[in-house]
Write an enzyme that holds these catalytic residues in place. Sequence first.
Site, PDB file in Angstrom:
ATOM      1  N   CYS A   1      60.846  76.765  82.192  1.00 15.88           N
ATOM      2  CA  CYS A   1      61.720  77.625  81.706  1.00 15.88           C
ATOM      3  C   CYS A   1      60.480  78.575  80.510  1.00 15.88           C
ATOM      4  O   CYS A   1      60.154  78.096  80.372  1.00 15.88           O
ATOM      5  CB  CYS A   1      63.052  76.810  80.693  1.00 15.88           C
ATOM      6  SG  CYS A   1      63.930  77.879  79.572  1.00 15.88           S
ATOM      7  N   ASN A   2      60.863  79.897  80.983  1.00 13.82           N
ATOM      8  CA  ASN A   2      60.108  80.851  80.762  1.00 13.82           C
ATOM      9  C   ASN A   2      60.257  81.174  79.042  1.00 13.82           C
ATOM     10  O   ASN A   2      59.775  81.246  77.996  1.00 13.82           O
ATOM     11  CB  ASN A   2      59.472  81.891  81.588  1.00 13.82           C
ATOM     12  CG  ASN A   2      58.920  82.393  82.484  1.00 13.82           C
ATOM     13  OD1 ASN A   2      58.085  82.244  82.775  1.00 13.82           O
ATOM     14  ND2 ASN A   2      59.783  82.008  83.737  1.00 13.82           N
ATOM     15  N   THR A   3      62.334  81.280  79.023  1.00 13.94           N
ATOM     16  CA  THR A   3      62.689  81.834  77.716  1.00 13.94           C
ATOM     17  C   THR A   3      62.418  80.483  76.534  1.00 13.94           C
ATOM     18  O   THR A   3      61.549  80.747  75.271  1.00 13.94           O
ATOM     19  CB  THR A   3      63.937  81.614  77.947  1.00 13.94           C
ATOM     20  OG1 THR A   3      64.234  82.977  78.587  1.00 13.94           O
ATOM     21  CG2 THR A   3      64.671  82.303  76.554  1.00 13.94           C
ATOM     22  N   ALA A   4      62.164  79.347  76.988  1.00 13.17           N
ATOM     23  CA  ALA A   4      61.697  78.065  76.264  1.00 13.17           C
ATOM     24  C   ALA A   4      60.594  77.847  75.920  1.00 13.17           C
ATOM     25  O   ALA A   4      60.212  77.607  74.700  1.00 13.17           O
ATOM     26  CB  ALA A   4      62.204  77.072  76.760  1.00 13.17           C
TER      27      ALA A   4
ATOM     28  N   ASP B   1      71.062  76.921  73.853  1.00 13.49           N
ATOM     29  CA  ASP B   1      70.945  78.064  73.960  1.00 13.49           C
ATOM     30  C   ASP B   1      69.641  78.255  73.878  1.00 13.49           C
ATOM     31  O   ASP B   1      69.457  79.136  72.681  1.00 13.49           O
ATOM     32  CB  ASP B   1      71.948  78.961  74.461  1.00 13.49           C
ATOM     33  CG  ASP B   1      72.376  80.852  75.003  1.00 13.49           C
ATOM     34  OD1 ASP B   1      71.143  81.537  74.461  1.00 13.49           O
ATOM     35  OD2 ASP B   1      72.679  81.181  76.086  1.00 13.49           O
ATOM     36  N   ARG B   2      68.336  78.850  74.458  1.00 12.02           N
ATOM     37  CA  ARG B   2      67.245  79.035  73.907  1.00 12.02           C
ATOM     38  C   ARG B   2      67.554  80.592  73.320  1.00 12.02           C
ATOM     39  O   ARG B   2      66.694  80.640  72.275  1.00 12.02           O
ATOM     40  CB  ARG B   2      66.314  78.809  75.161  1.00 12.02           C
ATOM     41  CG  ARG B   2      65.003  77.792  75.761  1.00 12.02           C
ATOM     42  CD  ARG B   2      66.586  76.905  76.455  1.00 12.02           C
ATOM     43  NE  ARG B   2      67.182  77.562  77.558  1.00 12.02           N
ATOM     44  CZ  ARG B   2      68.093  77.251  77.893  1.00 12.02           C
ATOM     45  NH1 ARG B   2      68.952  75.878  77.658  1.00 12.02           N
ATOM     46  NH2 ARG B   2      68.425  77.920  79.186  1.00 12.02           N
TER      47      ARG B   2
ATOM     48  N   CYS C   1      61.804  84.276  84.900  1.00 14.04           N
ATOM     49  CA  CYS C   1      63.002  84.192  84.530  1.00 14.04           C
ATOM     50  C   CYS C   1      63.293  82.809  86.310  1.00 14.04           C
ATOM     51  O   CYS C   1      62.873  83.752  86.882  1.00 14.04           O
ATOM     52  CB  CYS C   1      63.965  84.453  84.667  1.00 14.04           C
ATOM     53  SG  CYS C   1      65.467  83.418  84.291  1.00 14.04           S
TER      54      CYS C   1
END
Length: 224
Positions: A79-82, A48-49, A192
């Site tokens: 993946c934006n979060t990563a 989980d990022r 996202c």
Amino acid sequence: MSKVLGVLGGMGPAATVAFLARIQALTPAEGDADHIRIIADINPQVPDRNRQPDAAESVLGQMAMRLRDAGAQVLAMPCNTAHAQAAGIKKAGLPFIDMIAETTEAALTATGEAAPRKVGVLATPGGEALYTRSLQARGCRIVRLTGQDRETFMGCVYAVKRGDTGDAARAEMRRLAATLVEAGAEVVIAGCTEVPLLLTAEDVSVPLVDSAEVLAQACARACS
């Protein structure tokens, strides 16, 4: 000469598959040989990022090196979060297309007039933090969800991850986008990669900048 694209995917799988389809659709081609060669690692087991950033960075770094060793010459990750773990990916020594930077640039020109002063962002907490820094560095103010709407948004994201792209999830995402517009957003970023699986440009009364679409365009430019 075209370059081989390596894709770090699986976060989540449906968003990655949609991203690959976007690259194919956006690449100028007369036949098979004109398309980009893509090596994709669709790995849903990336930690989980938001909750395990260090473990995620380690796994992403390993994925990047495997893609390099398999022949990739340019890397991208839908993946934006990563992107908070981009440092681990860059250790592979290949050019890495920055989804956050590319999407920020697209948002600043989305109205076709003066750059927007307020940009709404539909993103996870990690992705939101990345866009906050990027937009503020360009003199823009971020408009974000507050209160229960933040939990509702994450519920919509996880609905997509379990295969639910039905009417209820779509209606909620439309409502959340409208909430940002009502709060003054002149442009909304789908920050996202699950968002565009529930929301289209026609659903939003201001320009919608799809980060996955922006990244796919950047990949087509870099590798064609």
